[in-house]
Design an enzyme around this catalytic site. Structure first.
Site, mmCIF file in Angstrom:
data_model
loop_
_atom_site.group_PDB
_atom_site.id
_atom_site.type_symbol
_atom_site.label_atom_id
_atom_site.label_comp_id
_atom_site.label_asym_id
_atom_site.label_seq_id
_atom_site.Cartn_x
_atom_site.Cartn_y
_atom_site.Cartn_z
ATOM 1 N N PRO A 16 48.965 40.189 43.007
ATOM 2 C CA PRO A 16 48.488 39.545 44.218
ATOM 3 C C PRO A 16 46.964 39.515 44.359
ATOM 4 O O PRO A 16 46.280 40.468 43.993
ATOM 5 C CB PRO A 16 49.104 40.387 45.345
ATOM 6 C CG PRO A 16 49.548 41.640 44.705
ATOM 7 C CD PRO A 16 49.862 41.315 43.281
ATOM 8 N N ASN A 17 46.517 38.386 44.865
ATOM 9 C CA ASN A 17 45.106 38.126 45.206
ATOM 10 C C ASN A 17 44.213 37.859 43.992
ATOM 11 O O ASN A 17 43.052 37.491 44.160
ATOM 12 C CB ASN A 17 44.511 39.264 46.059
ATOM 13 C CG ASN A 17 45.296 39.478 47.331
ATOM 14 O OD1 ASN A 17 45.466 38.539 48.104
ATOM 15 N ND2 ASN A 17 45.813 40.679 47.536
ATOM 16 N N ASN A 80 47.739 43.344 35.064
ATOM 17 C CA ASN A 80 46.940 43.823 36.180
ATOM 18 C C ASN A 80 47.804 43.608 37.419
ATOM 19 O O ASN A 80 47.873 42.504 37.944
ATOM 20 C CB ASN A 80 45.622 43.050 36.309
ATOM 21 C CG ASN A 80 44.777 43.590 37.454
ATOM 22 O OD1 ASN A 80 45.256 44.372 38.277
ATOM 23 N ND2 ASN A 80 43.517 43.174 37.519
ATOM 24 N N GLU A 105 47.961 48.341 30.881
ATOM 25 C CA GLU A 105 47.586 48.077 32.277
ATOM 26 C C GLU A 105 46.070 47.925 32.348
ATOM 27 O O GLU A 105 45.338 48.689 31.715
ATOM 28 C CB GLU A 105 48.031 49.290 33.116
ATOM 29 C CG GLU A 105 47.643 49.227 34.572
ATOM 30 C CD GLU A 105 48.070 50.512 35.313
ATOM 31 O OE1 GLU A 105 48.706 51.407 34.692
ATOM 32 O OE2 GLU A 105 47.753 50.612 36.509
ATOM 33 N N HIS A 107 42.671 47.129 35.028
ATOM 34 C CA HIS A 107 42.062 46.917 36.342
ATOM 35 C C HIS A 107 40.603 46.541 36.130
ATOM 36 O O HIS A 107 39.904 47.206 35.349
ATOM 37 C CB HIS A 107 42.130 48.190 37.190
ATOM 38 C CG HIS A 107 43.535 48.629 37.447
ATOM 39 N ND1 HIS A 107 44.324 48.048 38.417
ATOM 40 C CD2 HIS A 107 44.312 49.544 36.820
ATOM 41 C CE1 HIS A 107 45.524 48.610 38.382
ATOM 42 N NE2 HIS A 107 45.544 49.516 37.421
ATOM 43 N N ARG A 114 37.226 54.540 43.613
ATOM 44 C CA ARG A 114 37.417 53.842 44.886
ATOM 45 C C ARG A 114 38.271 54.694 45.848
ATOM 46 O O ARG A 114 38.374 55.895 45.669
ATOM 47 C CB ARG A 114 38.035 52.469 44.600
ATOM 48 C CG ARG A 114 37.127 51.621 43.703
ATOM 49 C CD ARG A 114 37.699 50.245 43.451
ATOM 50 N NE ARG A 114 37.800 49.489 44.703
ATOM 51 C CZ ARG A 114 38.501 48.354 44.832
ATOM 52 N NH1 ARG A 114 39.160 47.858 43.793
ATOM 53 N NH2 ARG A 114 38.535 47.725 45.993
HETATM 54 C C1 DQA Z 1 42.677 45.858 40.937
HETATM 55 C C2 DQA Z 1 42.528 47.158 41.717
HETATM 56 C C3 DQA Z 1 43.567 47.257 42.827
HETATM 57 O O1 DQA Z 1 43.414 48.473 43.543
HETATM 58 C C4 DQA Z 1 43.423 46.100 43.777
HETATM 59 O O2 DQA Z 1 44.416 46.145 44.773
HETATM 60 C C5 DQA Z 1 43.395 44.780 43.105
HETATM 61 C C6 DQA Z 1 42.675 44.643 41.843
HETATM 62 C C7 DQA Z 1 41.554 45.677 39.887
HETATM 63 O O3 DQA Z 1 41.698 44.797 39.041
HETATM 64 O O4 DQA Z 1 40.534 46.365 39.959
HETATM 65 O O5 DQA Z 1 43.912 43.791 43.612
HETATM 66 O O6 DQA Z 1 43.918 45.906 40.223
#
Ligand code: DQA
Length: 157
Positions: A16-17, A80, A105, A107, A114
């Protein structure tokens, strides 16, 4: 264990996002887009004789359906999971159903630097490797690792 085709692509899943990459909090996630990541990953995969199949969804169930697809038709998964990393037992279960399939995985941000709720990832319990805080380059590292774990592409008919 399901048998994937010898020249199967690498599945690159984005949660998501991540469709908003480039616009979303660029101070954290950078200015490159998912299309830029696809170009980087395709180049990295090609060096190993592989192709990529990059997808993004804001829906947990759709990501799970794609993991089931990868289980049968792809040579490995770069994922991701976005915020689902920190919440989704269902995505972990789907990955756990992929016996022997390489999973890395990634990020973009360093989740360990964070908020504390980002420090734990369910997906990490299954991932063969975890890359965080390397920006878009992390995807390239992940593709290289999956390609190495998946092995050489067969040229046999
Ligand atoms: C993320 C880190 C996650 O905590 C966050 O919710 C994301 C992006 C990253 O790529 O750094 O949507 O996965």
């Amino acid at each position: 264990m399901p048998r994937t085709p010898a020249n199967a692509p690498i599945m690159i899943l984005n949660g998501p996002n991540l469709n908003l990459l480039g616009q979303r909090q660029p101070e954290i996630y950078g200015s490159e887009t998912l299309a830029d990541i696809e170009t980087l990953c395709a180049k990295a995969a090609a060096a190993h004789g592989r192709t990529v199949d990059l997808r993004q969804s804001n829906h947990e169930g759709e990501l799970i359906d794609w993991i089931h697809e990868a289980r049968l038709h792809h040579c490995g998964i770069v994922i991701n999971p976005g915020a689902y990393s920190h919440t989704s037992v269902a995505i972990l279960d789907a990955l756990n159903a992929c016996d022997g399939l390489p999973v890395v995985e990634v990020h973009l941000s360093n989740i360990h630097r964070r908020e504390s709720f980002r420090h734990h990832s369910y997906v990490s319990l299954r991932a063969d490797g975890v890359i965080a805080g390397c920006g878009t380059q992390g995807y390239v590292f992940a593709v290289e690792r999956v390609a190495a774990l998946a092995g050489a592409v067969s040229t046999e008919a």
